[in-house]
Design a protein around this motif. Structure first.
Motif, PDB file in Angstrom:
ATOM      1  N   LYS A 100       0.991  -1.194   0.135  1.00 58.84           N
ATOM      2  CA  LYS A 100      -0.004   0.028   0.034  1.00 58.84           C
ATOM      3  C   LYS A 100       0.764   1.347  -0.063  1.00 58.84           C
ATOM      4  O   LYS A 100       1.718   1.344   0.979  1.00 58.84           O
ATOM      5  CB  LYS A 100      -0.885   0.072   1.104  1.00 58.84           C
ATOM      6  CG  LYS A 100      -1.991  -1.039   1.410  1.00 58.84           C
ATOM      7  CD  LYS A 100      -2.733  -0.884   2.388  1.00 58.84           C
ATOM      8  CE  LYS A 100      -3.803  -1.931   2.460  1.00 58.84           C
ATOM      9  NZ  LYS A 100      -4.715  -2.140   3.748  1.00 58.84           N
ATOM     10  N   LEU A 101       0.644   1.878  -1.024  1.00 55.78           N
ATOM     11  CA  LEU A 101       1.340   3.280  -1.088  1.00 55.78           C
ATOM     12  C   LEU A 101       0.168   4.420  -0.808  1.00 55.78           C
ATOM     13  O   LEU A 101      -0.660   4.657  -1.644  1.00 55.78           O
ATOM     14  CB  LEU A 101       2.150   3.617  -2.288  1.00 55.78           C
ATOM     15  CG  LEU A 101       3.118   2.588  -2.724  1.00 55.78           C
ATOM     16  CD1 LEU A 101       3.797   3.043  -4.071  1.00 55.78           C
ATOM     17  CD2 LEU A 101       4.232   2.415  -1.626  1.00 55.78           C
ATOM     18  N   ALA A 102       0.593   5.068   0.295  1.00 55.84           N
ATOM     19  CA  ALA A 102      -0.249   6.538   0.655  1.00 55.84           C
ATOM     20  C   ALA A 102       0.550   7.808   0.108  1.00 55.84           C
ATOM     21  O   ALA A 102       1.369   7.912   0.813  1.00 55.84           O
ATOM     22  CB  ALA A 102      -0.618   6.520   2.282  1.00 55.84           C
ATOM     23  N   ILE A 103       0.070   8.345  -0.724  1.00 54.46           N
ATOM     24  CA  ILE A 103       0.779   9.415  -1.480  1.00 54.46           C
ATOM     25  C   ILE A 103       0.383  10.594  -1.110  1.00 54.46           C
ATOM     26  O   ILE A 103      -0.839  10.858  -1.435  1.00 54.46           O
ATOM     27  CB  ILE A 103       0.835   9.031  -3.138  1.00 54.46           C
ATOM     28  CG1 ILE A 103       1.354   7.806  -3.177  1.00 54.46           C
ATOM     29  CG2 ILE A 103       1.726  10.130  -3.947  1.00 54.46           C
ATOM     30  CD1 ILE A 103       0.952   7.029  -4.693  1.00 54.46           C
ATOM     31  N   THR A 104       1.186  11.676  -0.853  1.00 58.59           N
ATOM     32  CA  THR A 104       1.161  13.047  -0.115  1.00 58.59           C
ATOM     33  C   THR A 104       1.669  14.009  -1.414  1.00 58.59           C
ATOM     34  O   THR A 104       2.535  14.118  -1.573  1.00 58.59           O
ATOM     35  CB  THR A 104       1.402  13.245   0.961  1.00 58.59           C
ATOM     36  OG1 THR A 104       0.770  12.326   2.128  1.00 58.59           O
ATOM     37  CG2 THR A 104       0.834  14.725   1.456  1.00 58.59           C
ATOM     38  N   LEU A 105       0.763  14.784  -1.862  1.00 58.53           N
ATOM     39  CA  LEU A 105       1.184  15.575  -3.084  1.00 58.53           C
ATOM     40  C   LEU A 105       0.649  17.283  -2.785  1.00 58.53           C
ATOM     41  O   LEU A 105      -0.481  17.465  -3.246  1.00 58.53           O
ATOM     42  CB  LEU A 105       0.565  15.281  -4.186  1.00 58.53           C
ATOM     43  CG  LEU A 105       1.306  13.908  -4.882  1.00 58.53           C
ATOM     44  CD1 LEU A 105       0.523  13.216  -5.898  1.00 58.53           C
ATOM     45  CD2 LEU A 105       2.682  14.312  -5.394  1.00 58.53           C
ATOM     46  N   PRO A 106       1.166  17.846  -1.736  1.00 53.70           N
ATOM     47  CA  PRO A 106       0.550  18.821  -1.309  1.00 53.70           C
ATOM     48  C   PRO A 106       0.613  20.072  -2.377  1.00 53.70           C
ATOM     49  O   PRO A 106       1.641  20.244  -3.088  1.00 53.70           O
ATOM     50  CB  PRO A 106       1.385  19.447  -0.117  1.00 53.70           C
ATOM     51  CG  PRO A 106       2.408  18.296   0.414  1.00 53.70           C
ATOM     52  CD  PRO A 106       2.211  17.343  -1.084  1.00 53.70           C
ATOM     53  N   GLY A 107      -0.373  20.801  -2.505  1.00 53.16           N
ATOM     54  CA  GLY A 107      -0.529  21.922  -3.466  1.00 53.16           C
ATOM     55  C   GLY A 107      -0.964  21.595  -4.771  1.00 53.16           C
ATOM     56  O   GLY A 107      -1.122  22.576  -5.501  1.00 53.16           O
ATOM     57  N   ARG A 131       3.502  -5.576 -11.052  1.00 53.42           N
ATOM     58  CA  ARG A 131       2.150  -5.597 -11.897  1.00 53.42           C
ATOM     59  C   ARG A 131       1.678  -7.027 -12.088  1.00 53.42           C
ATOM     60  O   ARG A 131       2.536  -7.556 -12.836  1.00 53.42           O
ATOM     61  CB  ARG A 131       2.248  -4.661 -13.007  1.00 53.42           C
ATOM     62  CG  ARG A 131       0.693  -4.456 -13.681  1.00 53.42           C
ATOM     63  CD  ARG A 131       0.859  -3.536 -14.781  1.00 53.42           C
ATOM     64  NE  ARG A 131       0.925  -1.977 -14.174  1.00 53.42           N
ATOM     65  CZ  ARG A 131       1.858  -1.109 -14.164  1.00 53.42           C
ATOM     66  NH1 ARG A 131       3.055  -1.726 -14.879  1.00 53.42           N
ATOM     67  NH2 ARG A 131       2.005  -0.160 -13.885  1.00 53.42           N
ATOM     68  N   GLY A 132       0.485  -7.280 -11.699  1.00 53.99           N
ATOM     69  CA  GLY A 132       0.193  -8.669 -12.041  1.00 53.99           C
ATOM     70  C   GLY A 132       0.427  -9.884 -10.891  1.00 53.99           C
ATOM     71  O   GLY A 132       0.100 -10.840 -11.256  1.00 53.99           O
ATOM     72  N   ASN A 133       1.440  -9.446 -10.142  1.00 59.71           N
ATOM     73  CA  ASN A 133       2.136 -10.242  -9.174  1.00 59.71           C
ATOM     74  C   ASN A 133       1.765 -10.466  -7.900  1.00 59.71           C
ATOM     75  O   ASN A 133       1.451 -11.357  -7.276  1.00 59.71           O
ATOM     76  CB  ASN A 133       3.594 -10.191  -9.570  1.00 59.71           C
ATOM     77  CG  ASN A 133       4.291 -10.554 -10.783  1.00 59.71           C
ATOM     78  OD1 ASN A 133       3.954 -11.370 -11.366  1.00 59.71           O
ATOM     79  ND2 ASN A 133       4.976  -9.609 -11.183  1.00 59.71           N
ATOM     80  N   ILE A 134       1.458  -9.008  -7.335  1.00 58.97           N
ATOM     81  CA  ILE A 134       1.150  -9.080  -5.736  1.00 58.97           C
ATOM     82  C   ILE A 134      -0.068  -7.850  -5.910  1.00 58.97           C
ATOM     83  O   ILE A 134      -0.269  -6.863  -6.949  1.00 58.97           O
ATOM     84  CB  ILE A 134       2.172  -8.616  -5.201  1.00 58.97           C
ATOM     85  CG1 ILE A 134       2.837  -7.135  -5.596  1.00 58.97           C
ATOM     86  CG2 ILE A 134       3.275  -9.511  -5.212  1.00 58.97           C
ATOM     87  CD1 ILE A 134       3.862  -6.740  -4.689  1.00 58.97           C
ATOM     88  N   ASP A 135      -0.664  -7.680  -4.896  1.00 54.56           N
ATOM     89  CA  ASP A 135      -1.654  -6.669  -4.748  1.00 54.56           C
ATOM     90  C   ASP A 135      -1.048  -5.466  -4.461  1.00 54.56           C
ATOM     91  O   ASP A 135      -0.091  -5.358  -3.553  1.00 54.56           O
ATOM     92  CB  ASP A 135      -2.658  -7.140  -3.701  1.00 54.56           C
ATOM     93  CG  ASP A 135      -3.699  -6.092  -3.422  1.00 54.56           C
ATOM     94  OD1 ASP A 135      -4.236  -5.412  -4.439  1.00 54.56           O
ATOM     95  OD2 ASP A 135      -4.392  -6.179  -2.167  1.00 54.56           O
ATOM     96  N   VAL A 136      -1.029  -4.275  -5.262  1.00 56.50           N
ATOM     97  CA  VAL A 136      -0.547  -3.052  -4.957  1.00 56.50           C
ATOM     98  C   VAL A 136      -1.905  -2.120  -4.938  1.00 56.50           C
ATOM     99  O   VAL A 136      -2.480  -1.966  -5.784  1.00 56.50           O
ATOM    100  CB  VAL A 136       0.310  -2.432  -6.177  1.00 56.50           C
ATOM    101  CG1 VAL A 136       0.971  -1.059  -5.937  1.00 56.50           C
ATOM    102  CG2 VAL A 136       1.648  -3.605  -6.012  1.00 56.50           C
ATOM    103  N   GLU A 137      -1.755  -1.491  -3.955  1.00 57.72           N
ATOM    104  CA  GLU A 137      -2.852  -0.324  -3.625  1.00 57.72           C
ATOM    105  C   GLU A 137      -2.285   0.909  -3.344  1.00 57.72           C
ATOM    106  O   GLU A 137      -1.460   1.132  -2.756  1.00 57.72           O
ATOM    107  CB  GLU A 137      -3.720  -0.669  -2.402  1.00 57.72           C
ATOM    108  CG  GLU A 137      -4.863   0.325  -1.929  1.00 57.72           C
ATOM    109  CD  GLU A 137      -5.508  -0.050  -0.697  1.00 57.72           C
ATOM    110  OE1 GLU A 137      -5.730   0.865   0.033  1.00 57.72           O
ATOM    111  OE2 GLU A 137      -5.589  -1.371  -0.352  1.00 57.72           O
TER     112      GLU A 137
END
Length: 141
Positions: A100-107, A131-137
């Protein structure tokens, strides 16, 4: 189908001993870590932590690479909180990871954020490898 590199831009080299309860070191001495299994309380890091840092750093690099092409400036204070989970798959016959990647992009406005994250996900080497191998959120926070 396996994708072959058109050209090698960089090769990382390391030497690891002892597996999850060992140590690893890169050939240039830039990284020298003691390893320990998750949840043991022993000193050291584990492969999932290293993967979380590597994937998030790579993803930020991908955003910086695609940003100029799509005319979206990546904020200087961009940040990613990564979670890499380890667990059994196939009824316990194997083990896998989920990201899981929680991405913060202020502005940036919501449309810019979405466009940047989607474009980066297409070029990021870690995204392409998983891609296609594991669950990526991916989530934008």
């Amino acid at each position: 189908m396996v994708k072959k590199l058109d050209k090698v831009l960089y090769t990382a080299q390391s030497h690891t001993i002892g597996g999850r309860d060992g140590a690893g070191k890169t050939s240039d001495d830039a990284l020298d870590v003691k390893l320990s299994s998750p949840g043991t309380g022993k000193p050291g890091t584990n492969p999932e932590q290293l993967f979380a840092v590597g994937y998030s750093a790579c993803f930020i690099g991908a955003m910086k690479a695609v940003g100029p092409k799509i005319k979206v400036k990546v904020p200087d204070d961009v940040a990613i909180d990564a979670s890499v989970s380890l667990g059994p798959t196939d009824g316990g016959a194997a083990y896998g990871i989920a990201v899981k990647l929680a991405i913060t992009l202020p502005g940036l406005d919501d449309a810019q954020k979405k466009q940047l994250v989607e474009a980066a996900h297409q070029v990021c080497p870690y995204s392409n490898a998983t891609r296609g191998n594991i669950d990526v959120e991916l989530s934008i926070v």
